[in-house]
Motif scaffolding. Structure first.
Motif, PDB file in Angstrom:
ATOM      1  N   VAL A   5      25.820  27.919 -10.609  1.00  0.00           N
ATOM      2  CA  VAL A   5      24.822  28.787 -11.234  1.00  0.00           C
ATOM      3  C   VAL A   5      25.096  30.256 -10.934  1.00  0.00           C
ATOM      4  O   VAL A   5      24.898  31.136 -11.791  1.00  0.00           O
ATOM      5  N   PHE A   6      25.595  30.542  -9.722  1.00  0.00           N
ATOM      6  CA  PHE A   6      25.722  31.949  -9.303  1.00  0.00           C
ATOM      7  C   PHE A   6      27.178  32.406  -9.176  1.00  0.00           C
ATOM      8  O   PHE A   6      27.481  33.342  -8.435  1.00  0.00           O
ATOM      9  N   LEU A   7      28.072  31.762  -9.925  1.00  0.00           N
ATOM     10  CA  LEU A   7      29.470  32.202  -9.902  1.00  0.00           C
ATOM     11  C   LEU A   7      29.626  33.640 -10.396  1.00  0.00           C
ATOM     12  O   LEU A   7      30.512  34.370  -9.947  1.00  0.00           O
ATOM     13  N   LYS A   8      28.770  34.068 -11.303  1.00  0.00           N
ATOM     14  CA  LYS A   8      28.888  35.433 -11.833  1.00  0.00           C
ATOM     15  C   LYS A   8      28.660  36.466 -10.735  1.00  0.00           C
ATOM     16  O   LYS A   8      29.248  37.554 -10.768  1.00  0.00           O
ATOM     17  N   GLN A   9      27.786  36.146  -9.775  1.00  0.00           N
ATOM     18  CA  GLN A   9      27.563  37.075  -8.665  1.00  0.00           C
ATOM     19  C   GLN A   9      28.767  37.114  -7.728  1.00  0.00           C
ATOM     20  O   GLN A   9      29.006  38.120  -7.062  1.00  0.00           O
ATOM     21  N   LEU A  10      29.511  36.025  -7.670  1.00  0.00           N
ATOM     22  CA  LEU A  10      30.688  35.970  -6.807  1.00  0.00           C
ATOM     23  C   LEU A  10      31.916  36.562  -7.476  1.00  0.00           C
ATOM     24  O   LEU A  10      32.797  37.115  -6.810  1.00  0.00           O
ATOM     25  N   PHE A  11      31.986  36.428  -8.808  1.00  0.00           N
ATOM     26  CA  PHE A  11      33.136  36.946  -9.561  1.00  0.00           C
ATOM     27  C   PHE A  11      32.621  37.769 -10.750  1.00  0.00           C
ATOM     28  O   PHE A  11      32.726  37.341 -11.909  1.00  0.00           O
ATOM     29  N   PRO A  12      32.034  38.929 -10.486  1.00  0.00           N
ATOM     30  CA  PRO A  12      31.500  39.744 -11.588  1.00  0.00           C
ATOM     31  C   PRO A  12      32.624  40.189 -12.526  1.00  0.00           C
ATOM     32  O   PRO A  12      33.732  40.486 -12.090  1.00  0.00           O
ATOM     33  N   GLY A  13      32.296  40.172 -13.811  1.00  0.00           N
ATOM     34  CA  GLY A  13      33.280  40.583 -14.800  1.00  0.00           C
ATOM     35  C   GLY A  13      34.174  39.457 -15.283  1.00  0.00           C
ATOM     36  O   GLY A  13      35.048  39.691 -16.137  1.00  0.00           O
ATOM     37  N   TYR A  14      33.984  38.263 -14.762  1.00  0.00           N
ATOM     38  CA  TYR A  14      34.821  37.123 -15.163  1.00  0.00           C
ATOM     39  C   TYR A  14      33.941  36.023 -15.755  1.00  0.00           C
ATOM     40  O   TYR A  14      32.760  35.894 -15.422  1.00  0.00           O
ATOM     41  N   GLU A  15      34.544  35.242 -16.655  1.00  0.00           N
ATOM     42  CA  GLU A  15      33.878  34.046 -17.142  1.00  0.00           C
ATOM     43  C   GLU A  15      34.638  32.820 -16.663  1.00  0.00           C
ATOM     44  O   GLU A  15      35.867  32.856 -16.479  1.00  0.00           O
ATOM     45  N   THR A  16      33.909  31.740 -16.436  1.00  0.00           N
ATOM     46  CA  THR A  16      34.488  30.527 -15.874  1.00  0.00           C
ATOM     47  C   THR A  16      35.111  29.677 -16.973  1.00  0.00           C
ATOM     48  O   THR A  16      34.455  29.357 -17.977  1.00  0.00           O
ATOM     49  N   MET A  17      36.372  29.274 -16.762  1.00  0.00           N
ATOM     50  CA  MET A  17      37.089  28.436 -17.728  1.00  0.00           C
ATOM     51  C   MET A  17      37.252  27.001 -17.226  1.00  0.00           C
ATOM     52  O   MET A  17      37.549  26.097 -18.011  1.00  0.00           O
ATOM     53  N   GLY A  18      37.073  26.800 -15.926  1.00  0.00           N
ATOM     54  CA  GLY A  18      37.228  25.455 -15.390  1.00  0.00           C
ATOM     55  C   GLY A  18      36.899  25.426 -13.911  1.00  0.00           C
ATOM     56  O   GLY A  18      37.057  26.430 -13.201  1.00  0.00           O
ATOM     57  N   LEU A  19      36.387  24.257 -13.453  1.00  0.00           N
ATOM     58  CA  LEU A  19      35.992  24.100 -12.054  1.00  0.00           C
ATOM     59  C   LEU A  19      36.593  22.827 -11.476  1.00  0.00           C
ATOM     60  O   LEU A  19      36.729  21.815 -12.182  1.00  0.00           O
ATOM     61  N   LEU A  20      36.911  22.880 -10.223  1.00  0.00           N
ATOM     62  CA  LEU A  20      37.335  21.687  -9.491  1.00  0.00           C
ATOM     63  C   LEU A  20      36.696  21.730  -8.108  1.00  0.00           C
ATOM     64  O   LEU A  20      36.926  22.663  -7.336  1.00  0.00           O
ATOM     65  N   THR A  21      35.855  20.748  -7.811  1.00  0.00           N
ATOM     66  CA  THR A  21      35.282  20.613  -6.476  1.00  0.00           C
ATOM     67  C   THR A  21      36.128  19.607  -5.714  1.00  0.00           C
ATOM     68  O   THR A  21      36.506  18.561  -6.275  1.00  0.00           O
ATOM     69  N   PHE A  22      36.437  19.905  -4.464  1.00  0.00           N
ATOM     70  CA  PHE A  22      37.261  18.967  -3.710  1.00  0.00           C
ATOM     71  C   PHE A  22      36.904  18.992  -2.224  1.00  0.00           C
ATOM     72  O   PHE A  22      36.285  19.930  -1.726  1.00  0.00           O
ATOM     73  N   ARG A  23      37.282  17.909  -1.551  1.00  0.00           N
ATOM     74  CA  ARG A  23      37.018  17.738  -0.129  1.00  0.00           C
ATOM     75  C   ARG A  23      38.260  17.135   0.515  1.00  0.00           C
ATOM     76  O   ARG A  23      38.889  16.237  -0.058  1.00  0.00           O
TER      77      ARG A  23
END
Length: 726
Positions: free
Chosen positions: A226-244
């Motif tokens: 939800v708050f990726l924009k605050q972490l990477f201002p000026g960018y839009e998200t094209m893909g995500l990968l969660t991993f452990r």
């Protein structure tokens, strides 16, 4: 191997007629047996008779169990394969063959975890307890979460660009992170970034507001999305990968280390950098992003587990609290033994009257704590000796020992540094004890000290009287609230002398001579078990009643298993409760037709170790030989650890163990899984609403030896019924 290979097969696969009763097939594989146990744990998460949040707890336990299995057992097998070791284990499987079977089973188990979690979420929603995703959030939710994110999460996050100037960071063991594929809005320039999440950040965020009476939780990865924009201002998200990431967590300690404590402090730091053993990744991520992460982490393809759902099932434990008691087990308050109350809390006086056995958690572990606290404050106590294998972070036992040492009493604490995953805590405890003036001993380098012993020497008139405590579980008040264990209190002189000899053995390396009533590993415990089994076989051959009852957590020692087979072939009726790993193949004609094995998995974790031998009288019988022990029947416990086994002579304690504790465990159906000759388990009491439940019995009925003035005559025994192997 599939779930059906382990649980509730309609009919067991028959043992082939040409089965080699002397070959490796007479043993079940240790690792596959452990996975079968974790299947049984996972089945409790799907058990409708278990309260809903307790089912979530079982799901979490199955996840944390599997994590530890990979970081220790699978890591060890991978090390053997890398070293080119092809020698098979006792069951005939090479390390590579074991890894292949583990991989197939673990993948199905993890898939089943997701199925169960999906079902549990539906049931939780019916109970106004919801796990939501970003798509479920309202505008008001997002507004409130903005404050939560900025105040509780944002300050500890460090977004990292991945390029030649910013190399991929090290992800520690159990590390959780998000890889993001981004595009700059102003010119379309691509960026790959990483968002490592510190373990200190809660995995679930509780949402305030919303519908009245509804508890809602947002997983951490949802909040970050939800708050990726605050972490990477000026960018839009094209893909995500969660991993452990899980890494090799086994420790190696140099045998010649001059300072054992210092060596362990260094080893704990090395643990963070162990090789990758398992990597779980979210399904549906861009393939190039996934390939980049896999390559940078250093994981091979066979170590990747793709998960369509919740990553890191162990974190579900965060959802379980006291705010919804209607979804938990009914509250249970452990009993204070009547005899202690008769003596107005004077534990020494209660022990002086006669030996006392407490059955935890049904009798409060607080008596063990008060035993040491009373000793610390008693001016007549001159010395205390104590083993510490695992204990709690702010241990009241360690506090009592420190108090005693500061008061000038002679205090010796035998601290085991090699208690897996508790080494750091034990180092802190040892430092505190040393500062208080206690003598801290670390024992053998090669052998863990796993025995559970405490002695208090008290001046009474012209004599020094030794009060001893022997336990089957750790001196850990937290785990004692849900582990079933035994605590024996006695001022028997012979046992006091034996306990002192064991402490001297660990502190001075001089083998004890003339132990009177105590058996210890690695010297006499295993040989005593073998002798008792042979004596029982001799009774059977002579036509006398012959029976053995055993209760342990794990049983895989080949020589002991072969002795059990020999006793079975002689006609000894053998009933065993083995909670976890079991290498015994029961019910095979000509090998083990007289052996019955079951596992109890329920509200409490079965942990006590008990052995009863009919001694020519059968079971249950007042003439049986009865032992309680700190040792499981595994090679490490019997051959490479300091363990104790106490023979019970006090008639009341003897009756309590045989006629109450063991008889009730043997009679349990509601929580029991019976092991069949092919290695599968069946739960005969699953569809029987009135099936006997040992945990309920112990919660409702007082123990024999803790009875006070009322006496033991009206305390319940359990009628024993033996079933033949299925």
């Amino acid at each position: 191997m599939s779930k059906a290979d382990f649980l509730n097969c309609p009919a067991p696969r028959p043992v082939p007629a040409d089965f080699d009763r002397e070959g490796p097939g007479r043993f079940f594989n240790r690792e596959l047996s452990w996975l079968a146990f974790n299947w049984r744990v996972l089945e409790e998460a799907a058990n409708p008779d278990v309260p809903l949040l307790e089912r979530v707890r079982f799901l979490s336990i199955s996840g944390s169990n599997l994590d530890e299995f990979y970081t220790v057992r699978v890591a060890g097998l991978r090390g053997l394969v890398r070293a080119g070791v092809v020698k098979p284990s006792a069951d005939g499987l090479t390390p590579a063959e074991q890894l292949a079977r583990i991989d197939r089973t673990a993948r199905e188990l993890m898939a089943e975890q997701q199925v169960i979690w999906t079902a549990l979420q539906k049931e939780l929603r019916k109970e106004r307890f919801e796990i939501v995703g970003p798509e479920d959030l309202t505008g008001a939710d997002r507004g409130r979460l903005a404050d939560v994110f900025m105040e509780q999460v944002f300050p500890v996050l460090t977004p990292l660009a991945i390029d030649p100037a910013h190399p991929f960071p090290f992800i520690p063991n159990t590390g959780f992170a998000m890889a993001i594929k981004l595009r700059r809005r102003e010119d379309g320039a691509p960026l790959e970034a990483l968002l490592p999440v510190p373990n200190q950040v809660s995995r679930f965020i509780k949402l305030d507001g919303g519908r009245p009476g509804v508890q809602r939780y947002l997983p951490l990865e949802g909040l970050l999305e939800v708050f990726l924009k605050q972490l990477f201002p000026g960018y839009e998200t094209m893909g995500l990968l969660t991993f452990r990431v899980l890494r090799d967590s086994d420790l190696e300690v140099e045998e010649e280390a001059e300072d054992l404590v210092r060596e362990f402090e260094i080893a704990l730091k090395r643990r963070r950098r162990g090789e990758v053993i398992r990597m779980t990744v979210s399904a549906g991520a861009p393939e190039d992003l996934r390939d980049m992460v896999v390559e940078e982490v250093g994981s091979s393809r066979d170590e990747i587990f793709e998960i369509d759902g919740m990553i890191g099932m162990a974190a579900l434990s965060e959802l379980i609290d006291d705010s919804r008691p209607d979804l938990l087990w009914p509250a249970y308050k452990p009993r204070v033994p009547e005899r202690v109350q008769d003596f107005e809390g004077d534990i020494f006086a209660a022990i002086r009257q006669k030996d006392m056995l407490l059955h935890h958690p049904y009798e409060t572990f607080d008596i063990v704590v008060r035993f040491l606290q009373q000793a610390a404050r008693d001016p007549n106590v001159v010395a205390i000796k104590q083993t510490l294998y695992r204990t709690s972070k702010n241990s009241p036992i360690v506090a009592a020992l420190c108090e005693a040492a500061e008061d000038g009493k002679s205090v010796t604490a035998l601290v085991e540094l090699k208690a897996r995953f508790d080494e750091a805590a034990n180092i802190r405890q040892s430092r505190a004890l040393e500062r208080a003036g206690a003598q801290v001993v670390y024992g053998f380098i090669d052998w863990k000290t796993h025995a559970k012993i405490s002695t208090v020497v008290r001046r009474e008139g012209s004599e020094l009287v030794t009060y001893s405590h022997f336990g089957t579980g750790n001196y850990h008040p937290v785990t004692a609230s849900f582990y079933t264990d035994l605590s024996l209190f006695t001022c028997d002189k012979a046992l006091g002398r034996d306990a002192t000899r064991v402490f001297n053995y660990v502190s001075g390396y001089a083998k004890p001579e003339g132990l009177e009533n105590l058996k210890i590993s690695p010297l006499t415990l295993k040989s005593t078990i073998l002798e008792c089994l042979e004596e029982e076989a001799a009774h059977a051959r002579a036509g006398r009643p012959a029976a053995v009852w055993v209760k342990v957590n794990s049983l895989i020692e080949p020589e002991v298993i072969d002795a059990l087979y020999a006793a079975s072939q002689a006609g000894v009726k053998i009933d065993m409760i083995v909670r976890g790993i079991c290498g015994v193949r029961p019910g095979v004609q000509g090998l083990s037709e007289n052996i019955r094995v079951k596992s109890i998995v329920g509200r409490f974790l079965e942990h006590s170790r008990i052995a009863c031998f009919g001694n020519g009288h059968g079971l249950p019988s007042a003439g049986a030989r009865v032992f309680m022990s700190s040792a499981d029947w595994m090679g490490r416990n019997l051959n490479r650890r300091i363990e104790t086994m106490v023979e019970i002579h006090n008639p009341t304690v003897h009756a309590q163990i045989v006629e109450q504790i063991m008889a009730a465990n043997m009679a349990d159906e509601a929580q029991s899984w019976v092991l069949r000759p092919d290695g599968s388990f069946i739960r005969p009491g699953a569809d029987q609403g009135e099936a006997f439940n040992a945990h309920h019995f112990f919660m409702e009925n007082p123990s024999l030896s803790g009875r006070g003035r009322v006496g033991t005559g009206d305390a319940p025994r359990v009628a024993q019924r033996r079933e033949e192997p299925t």
